[in-house]
Design an enzyme around this catalytic site. Structure first.
Site, PDB file in Angstrom:
ATOM      1  N   ARG A  39       0.831  -1.204   0.000  1.00  0.00           N
ATOM      2  CA  ARG A  39       0.000   0.000   0.000  1.00  0.00           C
ATOM      3  C   ARG A  39       0.860   1.247   0.000  1.00  0.00           C
ATOM      4  O   ARG A  39       0.427   2.298  -0.467  1.00  0.00           O
ATOM      5  CB  ARG A  39      -0.952  -0.014   1.195  1.00  0.00           C
ATOM      6  CG  ARG A  39      -2.119  -0.977   1.023  1.00  0.00           C
ATOM      7  CD  ARG A  39      -3.105  -0.898   2.151  1.00  0.00           C
ATOM      8  NE  ARG A  39      -2.527  -1.398   3.401  1.00  0.00           N
ATOM      9  CZ  ARG A  39      -3.155  -1.394   4.564  1.00  0.00           C
ATOM     10  NH1 ARG A  39      -4.375  -0.906   4.656  1.00  0.00           N
ATOM     11  NH2 ARG A  39      -2.569  -1.888   5.641  1.00  0.00           N
ATOM     12  N   ALA A  89      -2.811 -10.857   0.463  1.00  0.00           N
ATOM     13  CA  ALA A  89      -3.302  -9.666   1.154  1.00  0.00           C
ATOM     14  C   ALA A  89      -4.756  -9.820   1.561  1.00  0.00           C
ATOM     15  O   ALA A  89      -5.569 -10.353   0.810  1.00  0.00           O
ATOM     16  CB  ALA A  89      -3.159  -8.438   0.248  1.00  0.00           C
ATOM     17  N   SER A  90      -5.070  -9.369   2.772  1.00  0.00           N
ATOM     18  CA  SER A  90      -6.444  -9.388   3.260  1.00  0.00           C
ATOM     19  C   SER A  90      -6.539  -8.445   4.440  1.00  0.00           C
ATOM     20  O   SER A  90      -5.555  -8.264   5.154  1.00  0.00           O
ATOM     21  CB  SER A  90      -6.844 -10.799   3.686  1.00  0.00           C
ATOM     22  OG  SER A  90      -8.166 -10.825   4.178  1.00  0.00           O
ATOM     23  N   TYR A 161     -14.204 -11.070  11.016  1.00  0.00           N
ATOM     24  CA  TYR A 161     -13.030 -11.523  10.259  1.00  0.00           C
ATOM     25  C   TYR A 161     -13.313 -12.859   9.579  1.00  0.00           C
ATOM     26  O   TYR A 161     -13.044 -13.041   8.390  1.00  0.00           O
ATOM     27  CB  TYR A 161     -11.816 -11.632  11.178  1.00  0.00           C
ATOM     28  CG  TYR A 161     -10.589 -12.132  10.464  1.00  0.00           C
ATOM     29  CD1 TYR A 161      -9.943 -11.349   9.507  1.00  0.00           C
ATOM     30  CD2 TYR A 161     -10.059 -13.398  10.725  1.00  0.00           C
ATOM     31  CE1 TYR A 161      -8.822 -11.810   8.830  1.00  0.00           C
ATOM     32  CE2 TYR A 161      -8.941 -13.859  10.067  1.00  0.00           C
ATOM     33  CZ  TYR A 161      -8.321 -13.059   9.122  1.00  0.00           C
ATOM     34  OH  TYR A 161      -7.213 -13.518   8.455  1.00  0.00           O
ATOM     35  N   LYS A 165     -13.495 -13.747   5.491  1.00  0.00           N
ATOM     36  CA  LYS A 165     -12.719 -14.769   4.791  1.00  0.00           C
ATOM     37  C   LYS A 165     -13.636 -15.747   4.058  1.00  0.00           C
ATOM     38  O   LYS A 165     -13.338 -16.159   2.934  1.00  0.00           O
ATOM     39  CB  LYS A 165     -11.833 -15.527   5.779  1.00  0.00           C
ATOM     40  CG  LYS A 165     -10.811 -14.673   6.499  1.00  0.00           C
ATOM     41  CD  LYS A 165      -9.834 -13.983   5.567  1.00  0.00           C
ATOM     42  CE  LYS A 165      -8.839 -14.907   4.941  1.00  0.00           C
ATOM     43  NZ  LYS A 165      -7.745 -14.197   4.214  1.00  0.00           N
TER      44      LYS A 165
END
Length: 352
Positions: A39, A89-90, A161, A165
Site C-alpha cells: 500500500r 493480502a487481506s 473476520y 474470509k
C-alpha cells in the site's frame, strides 16, 4: 528447478505480511522473480530486511508496486507479465471496527479485483490465501475433523473476520465458475499460524505466544486450535501454485491434532527453561474469562471459541501434493526462539 523458473514472475499481494514474506523467501530460493504489492512503497526496505533475516538477498529479482484492495488503480500494472499470483493480502482482524463491512467489503471486493486483473493479463493460476475461518465456524456439535468439503455457517453471531474470509473465498470460486475464462484457482486455508518471526509483522497466534512468554496471560483460556508453521504454509502455497492436481482445489494447512493454549504453554515451559518462567501453568475458568472479556477486546474475540471442537485434517495436501509439514512442537519452539532473538520477550534481569 531454477532453470525452469528463472523467466517466470510471481505477483505476491500484501508483500509486507508475515505469510507473504515467507512465501517470497521460498519463491526466491526456487528461482522465481517476484513483484510484490504494497500500500506504501515506504515499506520496501523493511520487506527486504525481513527477507535478509530469512536468509535471502532478493536483489533485482524482487520489485514492488503500489496497489490497494480498496481501489482499482495499480492492479493491471501489478499482474502484467506474471505467470502466477499469490493473493495473500487481506484485511486483518480489527478490535475497533464500527461495522463488519469494514472487513467484509475490502476482502470480497479485493479478491475480485485481483482475479479480474489476473484473468485479463492471462495469468495461469491464482493461489488464494483463505483461512480455517472459512471452514470451521458455526458448526454445532461437531465430532469429526474438518476437511476442505466444509464451509463456515454464517449468521449474525459470526465474527466479522471469519465472515470476511468465508465470503471472499466463496466470491472467488463463483468468479472462476462464471467469469474465469480459463483462469485457474487454488485456495490455501491455514489454521493458527506459528513459526519464525522475521520482523514486526506476525500472526495473531504468535501474539498469544509472545504474551505468554512475557507473563501477560496469568492463566490460559480453555480454547483449542490446530496450528501450522508459516514455512509449511509457504511451501503449500508453492505446491498449490504449480502442481497440476491443485487446480480447482482447497487445501487445509494444518499439522496434527488441535492443541489447547495450556498444551502450548507446557511445551514452552518444557523446552525453554528459564525463558518460560512467566508462562502460565493453569487455565482460567470460562465464567471468569467471560467477565474479564467485557472490558478487554482481545479476550472478547476468544469467547466464541470456548468449548469448540477445532480438529482439522491436512491429509488432502499430503495425499495430492506430497506436502509434509513439520511438527507442532517444532513450530512452537522455533516461534519462541525467534521472539527471543528479536528481543520481543522480557528479560529476567530488568523485567522490561
Amino acid at each position: 528447478m531454477k532453470k525452469s523458473t528463472v523467466d517466470k514472475t510471481v505477483l505476491v499481494t500484501g508483500g509486507s505480511g508475515f505469510i507473504a514474506v515467507h512465501c517470497m523467501i521460498q519463491l526466491l530460493n526456487a528461482g522465481y522473480r517476484i513483484r510484490a504489492t504494497l500500500r506504501s512503497l515506504k515499506r520496501e526496505d523493511e520487506v527486504r530486511a525481513m527477507l535478509k533475516e530469512g536468509g535471502v538477498d532478493a536483489g533485482q529479482n524482487l520489485s514492488f508496486v503500489t496497489a490497494d484492495l480498496g481501489a482499482d488503480a495499480g492492479w493491471a500494472e501489478a499482474v502484467a507479465g506474471c505467470e502466477y499470483v499469490l493473493h495473500i493480502a487481506s484485511p486483518t482482524p480489527l478490535n475497533d471496527y464500527k461495522h463488519e463491512d469494514e472487513l467484509i467489503i475490502p476482502a470480497r471486493e479485493g479478491v475480485l479485483r485481483v482475479l479480474r486483473a489476473a484473468r485479463d493479463a492471462n495469468v495461469k493460476r491464482v493461489v488464494l490465501t483463505s483461512a480455517f475461518g472459512a471452514i470451521g465456524i458455526g458448526h454445532k456439535h461437531r465430532t469429526t475433523p474438518f476437511t476442505e468439503t466444509d464451509w463456515s455457517i454464517l449468521d449474525d453471531s459470526t465474527p466479522a473476520y471469519q465472515k470476511s474470509k468465508t465470503l471472499a473465498e466463496r466470491a472467488a470460486w463463483d468468479f472462476i465458475a462464471k467469469e474465469g475464462n480459463g483462469l485457474e484457482l487454488a485456495a490455501v486455508n491455514p489454521v493458527g499460524v506459528l513459526g519464525p518471526v522475521l520482523g514486526p509483522d506476525f500472526s495473531h497466534s504468535i501474539q498469544l505466544t509472545k504474551r505468554m512468554l512475557n507473563g501477560e496471560i496469568a492463566a490460559c483460556p480453555k480454547i483449542s486450535s490446530c496450528y501450522i508453521d508459516v514455512r509449511d504454509v509457504a511451501s503449500l502455497h508453492l505446491l498449490a501454485m504449480t502442481h497440476p492436481a491443485a487446480n480447482g482445489e482447497r487445501f487445509l494447512a494444518v499439522s496434527g491434532a488441535s492443541l489447547t493454549l495450556l498444551d502450548i504453554a507446557n511445551v514452552l515451559r518444557r523446552r525453554l527453561g528459564a525463558w518460560a518462567q512467566r508462562v502460565p501453568a493453569r487455565e482460567i475458568p470460562n465464567w471468569l474469562l467471560r467477565i474479564v472479556a467485557l472490558r478487554n477486546p482481545t479476550l472478547k474475540m476468544l469467547i466464541p471459541m470456548l468449548g469448540q471442537y477445532m480438529d482439522a485434517s491436512g491429509e488432502k495436501a499430503k495425499r495430492l501434493l506430497g506436502w509434509s509439514p513439520r511438527s507442532n512442537e517444532e513450530a512452537i519452539v522455533d516461534t519462541a526462539e525467534s521472539l527471543l532473538r528479536f528481543g520481543l520477550v522480557k528479560t529476567h534481569a530488568n523485567g522490561n
